[in-house]
Design a protein around this motif. Sequence first.
Motif, mmCIF file in Angstrom:
data_model
loop_
_atom_site.group_PDB
_atom_site.id
_atom_site.type_symbol
_atom_site.label_atom_id
_atom_site.label_comp_id
_atom_site.label_asym_id
_atom_site.label_seq_id
_atom_site.Cartn_x
_atom_site.Cartn_y
_atom_site.Cartn_z
ATOM 1 N N GLY A 37 0.782 -1.219 0.000
ATOM 2 C CA GLY A 37 0.000 0.000 0.000
ATOM 3 C C GLY A 37 0.813 1.267 0.000
ATOM 4 N N GLY A 38 2.124 1.165 -0.268
ATOM 5 C CA GLY A 38 2.984 2.340 -0.259
ATOM 6 C C GLY A 38 2.936 3.116 -1.561
ATOM 7 N N ASN A 39 4.030 3.781 -1.871
ATOM 8 C CA ASN A 39 4.120 4.570 -3.101
ATOM 9 C C ASN A 39 5.585 4.831 -3.414
ATOM 10 O OD1 ASN A 39 4.941 7.360 -1.922
ATOM 11 N ND2 ASN A 39 3.141 6.783 -0.722
ATOM 12 N N HIS A 40 5.847 5.526 -4.515
ATOM 13 C CA HIS A 40 7.220 5.773 -4.979
ATOM 14 C C HIS A 40 7.736 7.172 -4.640
ATOM 15 C CE1 HIS A 40 8.156 2.136 -7.144
ATOM 16 N NE2 HIS A 40 7.159 2.248 -7.999
ATOM 17 N N TYR A 41 6.985 7.964 -3.902
ATOM 18 C CA TYR A 41 7.327 9.378 -3.755
ATOM 19 C C TYR A 41 8.757 9.582 -3.247
ATOM 20 C CZ TYR A 41 6.601 14.350 -2.770
ATOM 21 O OH TYR A 41 6.696 15.726 -2.763
ATOM 22 N N VAL A 42 9.173 8.825 -2.233
ATOM 23 C CA VAL A 42 10.522 8.994 -1.683
ATOM 24 C C VAL A 42 11.572 8.483 -2.661
ATOM 25 C CG1 VAL A 42 12.085 8.371 0.193
ATOM 26 C CG2 VAL A 42 9.690 8.904 0.692
ATOM 27 N N PHE A 43 11.377 7.279 -3.193
ATOM 28 C CA PHE A 43 12.347 6.709 -4.132
ATOM 29 C C PHE A 43 12.510 7.603 -5.355
ATOM 30 C CE2 PHE A 43 14.312 3.751 -7.028
ATOM 31 C CZ PHE A 43 15.011 2.864 -6.215
ATOM 32 N N GLU A 44 11.410 8.226 -5.756
ATOM 33 C CA GLU A 44 11.390 9.107 -6.923
ATOM 34 C C GLU A 44 12.291 10.330 -6.728
ATOM 35 O OE1 GLU A 44 7.828 11.537 -9.308
ATOM 36 O OE2 GLU A 44 7.424 10.486 -7.430
ATOM 37 N N ARG A 45 12.627 10.638 -5.465
ATOM 38 C CA ARG A 45 13.421 11.824 -5.136
ATOM 39 C C ARG A 45 14.787 11.483 -4.540
ATOM 40 N NH1 ARG A 45 8.435 12.653 -5.598
ATOM 41 N NH2 ARG A 45 7.579 14.699 -6.139
ATOM 42 N N THR A 46 15.124 10.202 -4.496
ATOM 43 C CA THR A 46 16.394 9.789 -3.893
ATOM 44 C C THR A 46 17.187 8.919 -4.868
ATOM 45 O OG1 THR A 46 15.154 8.028 -2.741
ATOM 46 C CG2 THR A 46 15.611 10.065 -1.500
ATOM 47 N N ALA A 47 17.038 7.611 -4.794
ATOM 48 C CA ALA A 47 17.813 6.719 -5.657
ATOM 49 C C ALA A 47 17.337 6.727 -7.102
ATOM 50 C CB ALA A 47 17.757 5.287 -5.102
ATOM 51 N N GLY A 48 16.035 6.972 -7.318
ATOM 52 C CA GLY A 48 15.482 6.896 -8.672
ATOM 53 C C GLY A 48 16.190 7.766 -9.688
ATOM 54 N N PRO A 49 16.366 9.080 -9.432
ATOM 55 C CA PRO A 49 17.040 9.940 -10.410
ATOM 56 C C PRO A 49 18.477 9.522 -10.693
ATOM 57 C CG PRO A 49 15.825 11.265 -8.824
ATOM 58 C CD PRO A 49 15.793 9.857 -8.313
ATOM 59 N N LEU A 50 19.146 8.927 -9.708
ATOM 60 C CA LEU A 50 20.520 8.459 -9.927
ATOM 61 C C LEU A 50 20.532 7.253 -10.860
ATOM 62 C CD1 LEU A 50 21.980 8.765 -6.307
ATOM 63 C CD2 LEU A 50 22.170 10.397 -8.206
ATOM 64 N N LEU A 51 19.584 6.349 -10.682
ATOM 65 C CA LEU A 51 19.482 5.200 -11.595
ATOM 66 C C LEU A 51 19.130 5.653 -13.006
ATOM 67 C CD1 LEU A 51 17.553 2.704 -9.286
ATOM 68 C CD2 LEU A 51 19.879 2.414 -10.153
ATOM 69 N N ALA A 52 18.316 6.704 -13.109
ATOM 70 C CA ALA A 52 17.868 7.186 -14.416
ATOM 71 C C ALA A 52 18.979 7.872 -15.205
ATOM 72 C CB ALA A 52 16.680 8.138 -14.247
ATOM 73 N N LYS A 53 20.124 8.105 -14.579
ATOM 74 C CA LYS A 53 21.248 8.677 -15.325
ATOM 75 C C LYS A 53 21.789 7.696 -16.363
ATOM 76 C CE LYS A 53 22.925 11.901 -11.798
ATOM 77 N NZ LYS A 53 24.072 12.270 -10.922
ATOM 78 N N SER A 54 21.601 6.401 -16.105
ATOM 79 C CA SER A 54 22.147 5.405 -17.037
ATOM 80 C C SER A 54 21.125 4.386 -17.514
ATOM 81 C CB SER A 54 23.321 4.657 -16.385
ATOM 82 O OG SER A 54 22.916 4.019 -15.190
ATOM 83 N N ARG A 55 19.915 4.401 -16.918
ATOM 84 C CA ARG A 55 18.932 3.390 -17.287
ATOM 85 C C ARG A 55 17.576 4.034 -17.548
ATOM 86 N NH1 ARG A 55 21.414 -0.936 -17.290
ATOM 87 N NH2 ARG A 55 19.577 -1.963 -18.149
ATOM 88 N N THR A 56 16.743 3.332 -18.313
ATOM 89 C CA THR A 56 15.353 3.744 -18.495
ATOM 90 C C THR A 56 14.539 3.199 -17.331
ATOM 91 O OG1 THR A 56 15.550 3.738 -20.900
ATOM 92 C CG2 THR A 56 13.327 3.582 -19.981
ATOM 93 N N ILE A 57 13.947 4.124 -16.557
ATOM 94 C CA ILE A 57 13.220 3.768 -15.342
ATOM 95 C C ILE A 57 11.717 3.935 -15.573
ATOM 96 C CG2 ILE A 57 12.893 4.311 -12.893
ATOM 97 C CD1 ILE A 57 15.682 3.279 -13.543
ATOM 98 N N VAL A 58 10.956 2.954 -15.115
ATOM 99 C CA VAL A 58 9.487 3.046 -15.165
ATOM 100 C C VAL A 58 8.950 2.891 -13.744
ATOM 101 C CG1 VAL A 58 7.340 2.091 -16.078
ATOM 102 C CG2 VAL A 58 9.421 2.049 -17.488
ATOM 103 N N TYR A 59 8.371 3.960 -13.233
ATOM 104 C CA TYR A 59 7.658 3.905 -11.961
ATOM 105 C C TYR A 59 6.182 3.597 -12.245
ATOM 106 C CZ TYR A 59 11.415 7.101 -10.227
ATOM 107 O OH TYR A 59 12.595 7.717 -9.898
ATOM 108 N N TYR A 60 5.574 2.788 -11.398
ATOM 109 C CA TYR A 60 4.102 2.752 -11.401
ATOM 110 C C TYR A 60 3.654 2.445 -9.984
ATOM 111 C CZ TYR A 60 3.377 -2.350 -11.001
ATOM 112 O OH TYR A 60 3.317 -3.642 -10.542
ATOM 113 N N GLU A 61 2.533 3.048 -9.592
ATOM 114 C CA GLU A 61 1.993 2.803 -8.264
ATOM 115 C C GLU A 61 0.802 1.866 -8.373
ATOM 116 O OE1 GLU A 61 3.760 6.755 -6.063
ATOM 117 O OE2 GLU A 61 1.686 6.851 -6.782
ATOM 118 N N GLN A 62 0.813 0.851 -7.529
ATOM 119 C CA GLN A 62 -0.160 -0.223 -7.606
ATOM 120 C C GLN A 62 -1.575 0.282 -7.311
ATOM 121 O OE1 GLN A 62 1.797 -2.739 -4.678
ATOM 122 N NE2 GLN A 62 3.704 -2.259 -5.757
ATOM 123 N N ARG A 63 -2.554 -0.493 -7.712
ATOM 124 C CA ARG A 63 -3.964 -0.130 -7.504
ATOM 125 C C ARG A 63 -4.210 0.287 -6.049
ATOM 126 N NH1 ARG A 63 -7.858 -4.919 -8.553
ATOM 127 N NH2 ARG A 63 -6.941 -4.802 -10.640
#
Length: 308
Positions: free
Chosen positions: A40-66
């Motif tokens: 029942g969580g979400n990506h808000y924190v990851f989207e602002r921490t590790a996510g942008p660093l991974l996106a420097k070299s990879r194609t990242i797809v976030y999705y939040e579950q139903r």
Amino acid sequence: MSYLKNGEFTVTLNGINHWVKIEGAENQTIPLILIHGGPGGNHYVFERTAGPLLAKSRTIVYYEQRGCGRSDKPSADDQYSIDELTEDFKELKKWLGVGKVDLLGYSFGGELALEITHSFPEEIHHLILSAPSLLHTDVQKMVQITGFMSIGVSDLFNRLSEHFQTGATVEEIYNEVWEMVSPEIVDLLLFEDQEVARENRGLWEESDLVNTGLMSRALTNSPVAVPLLDRLKEIQHQTLILTGVFDRNTGVPISKLIHSNLPNCRLVLFGKSAHFPDLEETNKFVKEINMFFDYTNCIGYPNKARLS
């Protein structure tokens, strides 16, 4: 491989509008789909921490579950089964229009990533699990109970000790402890560095996103017919597990249990982290993931545990 487009999208999956975000599409790598925890969580924190660093070299797809984060709820409060969540993922992959994808699941997201991979093995390339869970196991409940007892809060330790002395079951003690703990105690469970815990809680508050608890209750009331642990040996994919040595929530025992049952798996332990190595050792977290992709795409990745 299709060329994805960066941006935020509303995607209807099995009749429910889901929040989706693509970042790093210019890298044109195999998409790395991120699967959040909770349940029942979400990506808000990851989207602002590790996510942008991974996106420097990879194609990242976030999705939040139903029913999670910025995605809509299903029409009924019990429509959160593992089968429904995996079917949502299948529809997301169709919408992306790509071939095989990589998965990165953290906490419950790691468990869901394993379920997805088991259900659709031909759709998945490589698998990364950060502090994965095994929700319907006594061992995870015991890890959390002993985790709470180990954080140095005398009153909580004494109250839990009394429950053990009465002969209460693991299930009863597990349910009781989550009723009695404060947010500050939960932070002590989840983080080794309490400054990072405060930053994390600040981002939670900033997000204004709430975990309703509906998914957790629904999953508790509808366990899968064959436990995931009994099916792990069927998952042949190259897998990386990332776990903090101080993880008192899912813990090293759960990661080692999963590691020992996956045929092609490497376990990396983070020496300064608890449940969130992506927050407590962000640069190492990203470095290990990039190294994993570099190795698996070239000469293979050795299947040994090591302390980072």
